[in-house]
Write a protein that holds these residues in place. Structure first.
Motif, PDB file in Angstrom:
ATOM      1  N   UNK A  38       0.866  -1.176   0.000  1.00  9.30           N
ATOM      2  CA  UNK A  38       0.000   0.000   0.000  1.00  9.30           C
ATOM      3  C   UNK A  38       0.902   1.226   0.000  1.00  9.30           C
ATOM      4  N   UNK A  39       0.802   2.050  -1.048  1.00 16.92           N
ATOM      5  CA  UNK A  39       1.727   3.186  -1.164  1.00 16.92           C
ATOM      6  C   UNK A  39       0.937   4.423  -1.581  1.00 16.92           C
ATOM      7  N   UNK A  40       1.269   5.555  -0.949  1.00 14.82           N
ATOM      8  CA  UNK A  40       0.415   6.740  -1.159  1.00 14.82           C
ATOM      9  C   UNK A  40       0.742   7.509  -2.432  1.00 14.82           C
ATOM     10  N   UNK A  41       1.902   7.215  -3.049  1.00 14.73           N
ATOM     11  CA  UNK A  41       2.206   7.835  -4.346  1.00 14.73           C
ATOM     12  C   UNK A  41       2.044   6.774  -5.436  1.00 14.73           C
ATOM     13  N   UNK A  42       2.609   7.027  -6.628  1.00 14.17           N
ATOM     14  CA  UNK A  42       2.493   6.034  -7.709  1.00 14.17           C
ATOM     15  C   UNK A  42       3.797   5.237  -7.794  1.00 14.17           C
ATOM     16  N   UNK A  43       3.812   4.218  -8.635  1.00 14.50           N
ATOM     17  CA  UNK A  43       4.995   3.353  -8.714  1.00 14.50           C
ATOM     18  C   UNK A  43       6.242   4.142  -9.114  1.00 14.50           C
ATOM     19  N   UNK A  44       6.071   5.163  -9.954  1.00 17.15           N
ATOM     20  CA  UNK A  44       7.219   5.948 -10.430  1.00 17.15           C
ATOM     21  C   UNK A  44       7.958   6.623  -9.270  1.00 17.15           C
ATOM     22  N   UNK A  45       7.256   6.919  -8.187  1.00 18.26           N
ATOM     23  CA  UNK A  45       7.898   7.608  -7.047  1.00 18.26           C
ATOM     24  C   UNK A  45       8.435   6.635  -6.000  1.00 18.26           C
ATOM     25  N   UNK A  97       1.192  13.620  -2.574  1.00 12.55           N
ATOM     26  CA  UNK A  97      -0.107  12.931  -2.692  1.00 12.55           C
ATOM     27  C   UNK A  97      -1.200  13.732  -1.973  1.00 12.55           C
ATOM     28  N   UNK A  98      -2.344  13.900  -2.625  1.00 16.09           N
ATOM     29  CA  UNK A  98      -3.465  14.604  -1.980  1.00 16.09           C
ATOM     30  C   UNK A  98      -4.711  13.718  -2.041  1.00 16.09           C
ATOM     31  N   UNK A  99      -5.543  13.761  -0.983  1.00 17.33           N
ATOM     32  CA  UNK A  99      -6.713  12.869  -0.943  1.00 17.33           C
ATOM     33  C   UNK A  99      -7.731  13.186  -2.043  1.00 17.33           C
ATOM     34  N   UNK A 100      -8.347  12.126  -2.576  1.00 19.88           N
ATOM     35  CA  UNK A 100      -9.459  12.287  -3.523  1.00 19.88           C
ATOM     36  C   UNK A 100     -10.731  12.290  -2.678  1.00 19.88           C
ATOM     37  N   UNK A 101     -11.401  13.401  -2.668  1.00 21.42           N
ATOM     38  CA  UNK A 101     -12.542  13.572  -1.763  1.00 21.42           C
ATOM     39  C   UNK A 101     -13.604  12.479  -1.938  1.00 21.42           C
ATOM     40  N   UNK A 143      -7.712  -8.110  17.618  1.00 23.57           N
ATOM     41  CA  UNK A 143      -6.864  -8.516  16.491  1.00 23.57           C
ATOM     42  C   UNK A 143      -7.217  -7.694  15.257  1.00 23.57           C
ATOM     43  N   UNK A 144      -6.231  -7.357  14.471  1.00 20.56           N
ATOM     44  CA  UNK A 144      -6.472  -6.604  13.245  1.00 20.56           C
ATOM     45  C   UNK A 144      -7.273  -7.458  12.262  1.00 20.56           C
ATOM     46  N   UNK A 145      -8.238  -6.820  11.576  1.00 19.76           N
ATOM     47  CA  UNK A 145      -8.952  -7.556  10.514  1.00 19.76           C
ATOM     48  C   UNK A 145      -9.109  -6.728   9.226  1.00 19.76           C
ATOM     49  N   UNK A 146      -8.503  -5.551   9.198  1.00 22.12           N
ATOM     50  CA  UNK A 146      -8.591  -4.785   7.952  1.00 22.12           C
ATOM     51  C   UNK A 146      -8.038  -3.377   8.083  1.00 22.12           C
ATOM     52  N   UNK A 147      -8.179  -2.630   6.996  1.00 16.58           N
ATOM     53  CA  UNK A 147      -7.690  -1.242   6.942  1.00 16.58           C
ATOM     54  C   UNK A 147      -8.734  -0.382   6.248  1.00 16.58           C
ATOM     55  N   UNK A 148      -8.947   0.816   6.771  1.00 19.65           N
ATOM     56  CA  UNK A 148      -9.764   1.793   6.050  1.00 19.65           C
ATOM     57  C   UNK A 148      -8.791   2.703   5.308  1.00 19.65           C
ATOM     58  N   UNK A 149      -8.998   2.840   4.000  1.00 19.49           N
ATOM     59  CA  UNK A 149      -7.998   3.531   3.165  1.00 19.49           C
ATOM     60  C   UNK A 149      -8.597   4.727   2.443  1.00 19.49           C
ATOM     61  N   UNK A 150      -7.731   5.654   2.132  1.00 16.94           N
ATOM     62  CA  UNK A 150      -8.100   6.865   1.399  1.00 16.94           C
ATOM     63  C   UNK A 150      -7.411   6.858   0.035  1.00 16.94           C
ATOM     64  N   UNK A 151      -8.190   6.970  -1.021  1.00 22.22           N
ATOM     65  CA  UNK A 151      -7.576   7.074  -2.358  1.00 22.22           C
ATOM     66  C   UNK A 151      -6.916   8.446  -2.504  1.00 22.22           C
ATOM     67  N   UNK A 152      -5.770   8.483  -3.167  1.00 20.02           N
ATOM     68  CA  UNK A 152      -4.998   9.731  -3.321  1.00 20.02           C
ATOM     69  C   UNK A 152      -4.792  10.020  -4.813  1.00 20.02           C
ATOM     70  N   UNK A 153      -4.394  11.259  -5.103  1.00 20.09           N
ATOM     71  CA  UNK A 153      -3.915  11.602  -6.449  1.00 20.09           C
ATOM     72  C   UNK A 153      -2.662  12.441  -6.269  1.00 20.09           C
ATOM     73  N   UNK A 154      -1.886  12.607  -7.333  1.00 23.69           N
ATOM     74  CA  UNK A 154      -0.639  13.373  -7.199  1.00 23.69           C
ATOM     75  C   UNK A 154      -0.867  14.847  -7.492  1.00 23.69           C
ATOM     76  N   UNK A 155      -0.404  15.699  -6.555  1.00 28.07           N
ATOM     77  CA  UNK A 155      -0.516  17.144  -6.731  1.00 28.07           C
ATOM     78  C   UNK A 155       0.821  17.735  -7.145  1.00 28.07           C
ATOM     79  N   UNK A 156       1.102  18.926  -6.648  1.00 26.71           N
ATOM     80  CA  UNK A 156       2.349  19.633  -6.973  1.00 26.71           C
ATOM     81  C   UNK A 156       3.545  18.969  -6.271  1.00 26.71           C
TER      82      UNK A 156
END
Ligand code: FAD
Ligand code: SF4
Ligand code: SF4
Length: 475
Positions: free
Chosen positions: A317-324, A380-384, A358-371
């Motif tokens: 799980x990575x907040x930027x894209x593969x290139x970064x 990375x900035x959150x996609x509302x 015990x852990x059973x999951x993750x709540x995640x926020x989709x991101x997009x790349x900004x400046x």
């Protein structure tokens, strides 16, 4: 100088490929992935080297290996000579040949890199170092130099500590390494997994230092067992190389649930404590779904380890894209081949648990790349409104590490920067007379070869200091 291969082909030839263990098999075992070059392949690769007079590749090596010279010896099938040249410059060549980010170091400056066909310096280094391990009888016997009468303490047995120790021992100084763990090698032992760096290789390269007279005392936590001022008073100089092993926390809800690990703990259990062996006493959850948060080498090591421990779904799980992603391209390629799933542009918001804790999951926020941010990478900035859940029984935090304050807290007069890293000049000298430092404790999380370069440079400075100083300044 053009060699036969170039003359025959009229071009610079193709870079050799590293033979690998089949990915269907290797994602279920801990055997080494890269199998090493055959002698024939190594000689052919060495013969592609142009033997450039200016040797730009050497400037890319922090320990200044004489690259053209050792490669010329391989090309001429003089393996013992190649080993002698390599070992004179590099204390840990079998390790560097496996884990150096060569593409950013020596190979990045090879003139053939412009044609996309850089000489495979790392593969050749590994070939020669492994040859030397198999043929100790063909190497010159270890010469113990005349004792200088000076005694140096080294804190930490990672690559920086091992390198400074080897260099100082060769100069005739008595060296004692104090290591907090019960075994040597630092990240080489507890962080980098067996399938990338077999521990037998670490054992053999460390044993070579012992032959030089370096003494290693394990289970000594400097800052607890002994303080830095006391250590300084009992030695003529001190080199601090205690790394940067303190995990950075995610600071999100659920981080304390059972089944959530820092990458350092997860990898230490597996690598140092032997949990990768089925019959071993060290507990490690072998879960169906594992999510690793982060995009560096540590994250790749953790997620590939999870696959080998049996995870059907092992996710990055990575907040930027593969290139970064900061991980080496080879590690990303290997992870993908082994079935690791990459969920990019996603940040964790919360780790979810059941009523047993015990852990059973993750709540995640989709991101997009900004400046771009101050590091030059796009922020990375959150996609509302785009929030989703991922199932996981194990979550591994691999977002980074920082300086551990355990040692530095007992020496408040030691100069630190605002992140707790030790401040040094270009030679590794701290603000305290006779106290030097290098590796990750100075740089923050960096690389094996940069830590080794620090160790080698500091050894020269320590030697000069020892020749100048008459007594031990009390701290
Ligand atoms: P370390 O290797 O961290 O060694 C420090 C040693 O000091 C440890 O043995 C520690 O136990 C000991 N210590 C700590 N505190 C004390 C104390 N108070 N008293 C006594 N001893 C103490 N780099 C690469 O170039 N290639 C890679 O492929 C790569 N993969 C990596 C994978 C992982 C999982 C990690 C975590 C890092 C990786 N790195 C890689 C980075 C690289 O391993 C480090 O930059 C390098 O090991 C730093 O060397 P060091 O000697 O400064 O510290
Ligand atoms: Fe290249 Fe690393 Fe070897 Fe230096 S030690 S020559 S950087 S592979
Ligand atoms: Fe050989 Fe490349 Fe170095 Fe030239 S720059 S000597 S081709 S490794």
């Amino acid at each position: 100088m053009k060699n036969n291969l170039q003359r025959e082909n009229g071009r610079w030839g193709q870079r050799v490929l590293m033979p690998e263990q089949d990915h269907h098999l290797r994602c279920r075992n801990f055997d080494e992935v890269n199998l090493g070059l055959s002698e024939e392949a190594a000689i052919a690769e060495a013969r592609r080297c142009l033997q450039c007079k200016s040797a730009p590749c050497i400037a890319g090596c922090p320990v200044a290996v004489d690259i053209p010279a050792f490669i010329a010896a391989v090309a001429g099938t003089r393996m013992a000579e190649a080993a002698r040249i390599l070992l004179a410059d590099n204390t840990l060549p079998a390790i560097c040949g496996r884990v150096c980010p060569q593409e950013e170091q020596c190979e990045g400056l090879c003139v053939l890199d412009r044609k996309g066909q850089a000489i495979a310096v790392g593969y050749l280094e590994r070939f020669v170092a492994d040859w030397a391990l198999r043929h100790p009888e063909q190497l010159a016997p270890t010469v113990i130099p005349k004792a200088s009468g000076k005694k140096v303490a080294v804190v930490g047995s990672g690559p920086a500590g091992l390198t400074v120790a080897g260099e100082l021992a060769r100069m005739g100084h008595e060296v004692i390494i104090y290591e907090a763990l019960h075994d040597t090698g630092g990240v080489l032992r507890y962080g980098i997994p067996e399938f990338r760096l077999p521990k037998e290789i670490v054992d053999i390269e460390v044993a070579r230092l012992a032959q030089l007279g370096v003494c290693i005392e394990c289970n000594v936590v400097v800052g607890k067992t002994i303080t830095l001022p006391k250590m300084r008073n009992e030695h003529d100089a001190v080199f601090i190389a205690n790394g940067a092993g303190l995990p950075t926390m995610l600071n999100i809800p659920g981080e304390n649930l059972k089944g959530v690990f820092s990458a350092n703990e997860y990898l230490t259990r597996v690598n140092l404590m032997g949990a990768w062996r089925q019959d071993h006493a060290t507990p490690i959850p072998r879960s169906r779904q594992v999510v690793v948060i982060g995009g560096g080498n540590t994250a790749m090591d953790a997620v590939r380890t999870a696959r080998r421990l049996g995870a059907a779904r092992a996710v990055i799980l990575y907040r930027r894209s593969e290139a970064e992603m900061p991980a080496r391209i080879e590690e990303i390629k290997h992870a993908k081949e082994e079935g690791v799933e990459f969920v990019m542009l996603t940040a964790p918001l919360e780790i979810l648990g059941d009523n047993q804790g015990w852990v059973n999951g993750l709540r995640c926020q989709a991101m997009r790349l900004g400046e771009p941010d101050t590091s030059g990478r796009r922020r990375p900035v959150p996609v509302e409104g785009k929030v989703f859940e991922l199932e996981a029984q194990v979550v591994v935090n691999a977002v980074g590490t920082g300086a551990n304050p355990l040692l530095t807290a007992t020496a408040p007069e030691l100069g630190l920067n605002r992140w707790g890293n030790i401040e040094v000049d270009t030679t590794g000298q701290t603000n305290l007379a006779g106290v030097f430092a290098g590796g990750d404790i100075v740089r923050g999380g960096a690389t094996v070869i940069l830590a080794m370069g620090d160790g080698k440079r500091a050894a020269g400075a320590i030697d000069t200091y020892l020749q100048r100083c008459k007594g031990r300044p009390l701290m």
